[in-house]
Scaffold this motif. Structure first.
Motif, PDB file in Angstrom:
ATOM      1  N   VAL A  22       0.810  -1.214   0.000  1.00 36.79           N
ATOM      2  CA  VAL A  22       0.000   0.000   0.000  1.00 36.79           C
ATOM      3  C   VAL A  22       0.850   1.273   0.000  1.00 36.79           C
ATOM      4  O   VAL A  22       0.511   2.243  -0.688  1.00 36.79           O
ATOM      5  N   ASN A  23       1.954   1.292   0.720  1.00 36.26           N
ATOM      6  CA  ASN A  23       2.802   2.485   0.778  1.00 36.26           C
ATOM      7  C   ASN A  23       3.782   2.582  -0.392  1.00 36.26           C
ATOM      8  O   ASN A  23       4.438   3.610  -0.556  1.00 36.26           O
ATOM      9  N   TRP A  24       3.909   1.560  -1.184  1.00 33.39           N
ATOM     10  CA  TRP A  24       4.810   1.532  -2.339  1.00 33.39           C
ATOM     11  C   TRP A  24       4.092   1.926  -3.625  1.00 33.39           C
ATOM     12  O   TRP A  24       4.684   2.515  -4.519  1.00 33.39           O
ATOM     13  N   LEU A  25       2.815   1.596  -3.712  1.00 36.97           N
ATOM     14  CA  LEU A  25       2.039   1.858  -4.924  1.00 36.97           C
ATOM     15  C   LEU A  25       1.774   3.342  -5.102  1.00 36.97           C
ATOM     16  O   LEU A  25       1.575   4.081  -4.138  1.00 36.97           O
ATOM     17  N   ASP A  26       1.761   3.788  -6.365  1.00 32.96           N
ATOM     18  CA  ASP A  26       1.382   5.164  -6.672  1.00 32.96           C
ATOM     19  C   ASP A  26      -0.135   5.332  -6.499  1.00 32.96           C
ATOM     20  O   ASP A  26      -0.882   4.345  -6.508  1.00 32.96           O
ATOM     21  N   VAL A  27      -0.584   6.552  -6.387  1.00 32.44           N
ATOM     22  CA  VAL A  27      -2.015   6.849  -6.264  1.00 32.44           C
ATOM     23  C   VAL A  27      -2.754   6.255  -7.465  1.00 32.44           C
ATOM     24  O   VAL A  27      -2.368   6.471  -8.611  1.00 32.44           O
ATOM     25  N   GLY A  28      -3.778   5.468  -7.190  1.00 34.32           N
ATOM     26  CA  GLY A  28      -4.582   4.852  -8.243  1.00 34.32           C
ATOM     27  C   GLY A  28      -4.017   3.557  -8.796  1.00 34.32           C
ATOM     28  O   GLY A  28      -4.690   2.863  -9.548  1.00 34.32           O
ATOM     29  N   GLU A  29      -2.797   3.221  -8.440  1.00 29.97           N
ATOM     30  CA  GLU A  29      -2.157   1.985  -8.918  1.00 29.97           C
ATOM     31  C   GLU A  29      -2.526   0.842  -7.974  1.00 29.97           C
ATOM     32  O   GLU A  29      -2.586   1.014  -6.761  1.00 29.97           O
ATOM     33  N   THR A  30      -2.769  -0.324  -8.538  1.00 27.64           N
ATOM     34  CA  THR A  30      -3.094  -1.503  -7.730  1.00 27.64           C
ATOM     35  C   THR A  30      -2.328  -2.715  -8.254  1.00 27.64           C
ATOM     36  O   THR A  30      -1.713  -2.671  -9.318  1.00 27.64           O
ATOM     37  N   ILE A  31      -2.404  -3.785  -7.502  1.00 31.35           N
ATOM     38  CA  ILE A  31      -1.782  -5.050  -7.917  1.00 31.35           C
ATOM     39  C   ILE A  31      -2.676  -5.699  -8.955  1.00 31.35           C
ATOM     40  O   ILE A  31      -3.880  -5.860  -8.751  1.00 31.35           O
ATOM     41  N   ASN A  32      -2.076  -6.075 -10.071  1.00 31.30           N
ATOM     42  CA  ASN A  32      -2.810  -6.699 -11.167  1.00 31.30           C
ATOM     43  C   ASN A  32      -2.662  -8.222 -11.125  1.00 31.30           C
ATOM     44  O   ASN A  32      -3.648  -8.942 -11.276  1.00 31.30           O
ATOM     45  N   THR A  33      -1.430  -8.708 -10.961  1.00 28.13           N
ATOM     46  CA  THR A  33      -1.168 -10.147 -10.885  1.00 28.13           C
ATOM     47  C   THR A  33      -0.121 -10.402  -9.810  1.00 28.13           C
ATOM     48  O   THR A  33       0.617  -9.501  -9.415  1.00 28.13           O
ATOM     49  N   HIS A  34      -0.053 -11.651  -9.369  1.00 29.38           N
ATOM     50  CA  HIS A  34       0.959 -12.024  -8.382  1.00 29.38           C
ATOM     51  C   HIS A  34       1.372 -13.484  -8.575  1.00 29.38           C
ATOM     52  O   HIS A  34       0.630 -14.283  -9.146  1.00 29.38           O
ATOM     53  N   LEU A  35       2.573 -13.780  -8.081  1.00 32.96           N
ATOM     54  CA  LEU A  35       3.095 -15.143  -8.095  1.00 32.96           C
ATOM     55  C   LEU A  35       3.799 -15.366  -6.772  1.00 32.96           C
ATOM     56  O   LEU A  35       4.714 -14.622  -6.415  1.00 32.96           O
ATOM     57  N   VAL A  36       3.367 -16.383  -6.025  1.00 35.69           N
ATOM     58  CA  VAL A  36       3.991 -16.739  -4.751  1.00 35.69           C
ATOM     59  C   VAL A  36       4.677 -18.081  -4.932  1.00 35.69           C
ATOM     60  O   VAL A  36       4.091 -19.026  -5.460  1.00 35.69           O
ATOM     61  N   THR A  37       5.936 -18.155  -4.488  1.00 38.47           N
ATOM     62  CA  THR A  37       6.669 -19.420  -4.506  1.00 38.47           C
ATOM     63  C   THR A  37       7.183 -19.695  -3.099  1.00 38.47           C
ATOM     64  O   THR A  37       7.565 -18.773  -2.378  1.00 38.47           O
ATOM     65  N   VAL A  38       7.176 -20.967  -2.715  1.00 38.32           N
ATOM     66  CA  VAL A  38       7.647 -21.376  -1.397  1.00 38.32           C
ATOM     67  C   VAL A  38       8.650 -22.508  -1.552  1.00 38.32           C
ATOM     68  O   VAL A  38       8.580 -23.297  -2.494  1.00 38.32           O
ATOM     69  N   THR A  39       9.596 -22.565  -0.614  1.00 34.09           N
ATOM     70  CA  THR A  39      10.570 -23.641  -0.577  1.00 34.09           C
ATOM     71  C   THR A  39       9.842 -24.965  -0.372  1.00 34.09           C
ATOM     72  O   THR A  39       8.889 -25.036   0.410  1.00 34.09           O
ATOM     73  N   SER A  40      10.302 -26.005  -1.023  1.00 38.01           N
ATOM     74  CA  SER A  40       9.723 -27.334  -0.873  1.00 38.01           C
ATOM     75  C   SER A  40       9.740 -27.754   0.595  1.00 38.01           C
ATOM     76  O   SER A  40      10.729 -27.561   1.295  1.00 38.01           O
ATOM     77  N   GLY A  41       8.615 -28.310   1.070  1.00 44.13           N
ATOM     78  CA  GLY A  41       8.528 -28.790   2.437  1.00 44.13           C
ATOM     79  C   GLY A  41       7.475 -28.068   3.261  1.00 44.13           C
ATOM     80  O   GLY A  41       7.056 -28.562   4.303  1.00 44.13           O
ATOM     81  N   ILE A  42       7.082 -26.899   2.827  1.00 47.04           N
ATOM     82  CA  ILE A  42       5.991 -26.163   3.462  1.00 47.04           C
ATOM     83  C   ILE A  42       4.907 -26.011   2.394  1.00 47.04           C
ATOM     84  O   ILE A  42       5.206 -25.969   1.200  1.00 47.04           O
ATOM     85  N   THR A  43       3.650 -25.954   2.822  1.00 48.80           N
ATOM     86  CA  THR A  43       2.545 -25.949   1.876  1.00 48.80           C
ATOM     87  C   THR A  43       1.853 -24.593   1.848  1.00 48.80           C
ATOM     88  O   THR A  43       1.496 -24.056   2.901  1.00 48.80           O
ATOM     89  N   MET A  44       1.667 -24.063   0.657  1.00 50.43           N
ATOM     90  CA  MET A  44       0.861 -22.866   0.481  1.00 50.43           C
ATOM     91  C   MET A  44      -0.522 -23.325   0.026  1.00 50.43           C
ATOM     92  O   MET A  44      -0.674 -23.865  -1.073  1.00 50.43           O
ATOM     93  N   ALA A  45      -1.515 -23.140   0.888  1.00 50.75           N
ATOM     94  CA  ALA A  45      -2.869 -23.580   0.574  1.00 50.75           C
ATOM     95  C   ALA A  45      -3.535 -22.656  -0.434  1.00 50.75           C
ATOM     96  O   ALA A  45      -4.256 -23.115  -1.320  1.00 50.75           O
ATOM     97  N   SER A  46      -3.296 -21.342  -0.304  1.00 51.53           N
ATOM     98  CA  SER A  46      -3.902 -20.390  -1.233  1.00 51.53           C
ATOM     99  C   SER A  46      -3.191 -19.056  -1.134  1.00 51.53           C
ATOM    100  O   SER A  46      -2.491 -18.773  -0.166  1.00 51.53           O
ATOM    101  N   SER A  47      -3.393 -18.230  -2.161  1.00 47.24           N
ATOM    102  CA  SER A  47      -2.925 -16.847  -2.147  1.00 47.24           C
ATOM    103  C   SER A  47      -3.907 -16.013  -2.949  1.00 47.24           C
ATOM    104  O   SER A  47      -4.491 -16.499  -3.915  1.00 47.24           O
ATOM    105  N   SER A  48      -4.104 -14.765  -2.512  1.00 47.77           N
ATOM    106  CA  SER A  48      -5.037 -13.902  -3.224  1.00 47.77           C
ATOM    107  C   SER A  48      -4.655 -12.439  -3.034  1.00 47.77           C
ATOM    108  O   SER A  48      -3.963 -12.080  -2.084  1.00 47.77           O
ATOM    109  N   ILE A  49      -5.134 -11.625  -3.964  1.00 48.70           N
ATOM    110  CA  ILE A  49      -4.959 -10.177  -3.874  1.00 48.70           C
ATOM    111  C   ILE A  49      -6.030  -9.659  -2.924  1.00 48.70           C
ATOM    112  O   ILE A  49      -7.208  -9.975  -3.078  1.00 48.70           O
ATOM    113  N   THR A  50      -5.620  -8.869  -1.910  1.00 53.28           N
ATOM    114  CA  THR A  50      -6.536  -8.418  -0.867  1.00 53.28           C
ATOM    115  C   THR A  50      -6.365  -6.925  -0.598  1.00 53.28           C
ATOM    116  O   THR A  50      -5.500  -6.276  -1.182  1.00 53.28           O
ATOM    117  N   ASP A  51      -7.162  -6.411   0.329  1.00 53.55           N
ATOM    118  CA  ASP A  51      -7.076  -5.021   0.791  1.00 53.55           C
ATOM    119  C   ASP A  51      -7.157  -4.019  -0.358  1.00 53.55           C
ATOM    120  O   ASP A  51      -6.249  -3.222  -0.573  1.00 53.55           O
TER     121      ASP A  51
END
Length: 94
Positions: A22-51
């Protein structure tokens, strides 16, 4: 090289983690896409754009006691800018 922030997590816990731009984005700019990667051995159940499209929230489960896992989150904004942030998750008996 930047030191990554480390967060504790119990191996049985299922917890949410937030990457906030939120403090990095310019006025009116939002997140369009995202990619989350995790080290093997821990599980990412879900990820989503929020707030109102200014943060990424993800849910992590599992992991092995004593192991530290890296979580990377890369975004592309509506202005075409990209950024990547990383954290470490240390599995502890807490």
């Amino acid at each position: 090289m930047e030191q990554l922030e480390t967060f504790p997590k119990n191996e049985d816990a299922v917890l949410d983690w937030k990457f906030d731009w939120v403090n990095w984005l310019d006025v009116g700019e939002t997140i369009n896409t995202h990619l989350v990667t995790v080290t093997s051995g821990i599980t990412m159940a879900s990820s989503s754009i929020t707030d109102n499209n200014t943060s990424i929230t993800l849910w992590l489960s599992g992991g092995n006691l004593g192991i530290t896992y890296q979580v990377d989150c890369e975004i592309t904004t509506t202005a075409g800018r990209t950024d990547k942030r990383s954290i470490l998750i240390r599995i502890t008996d807490r």
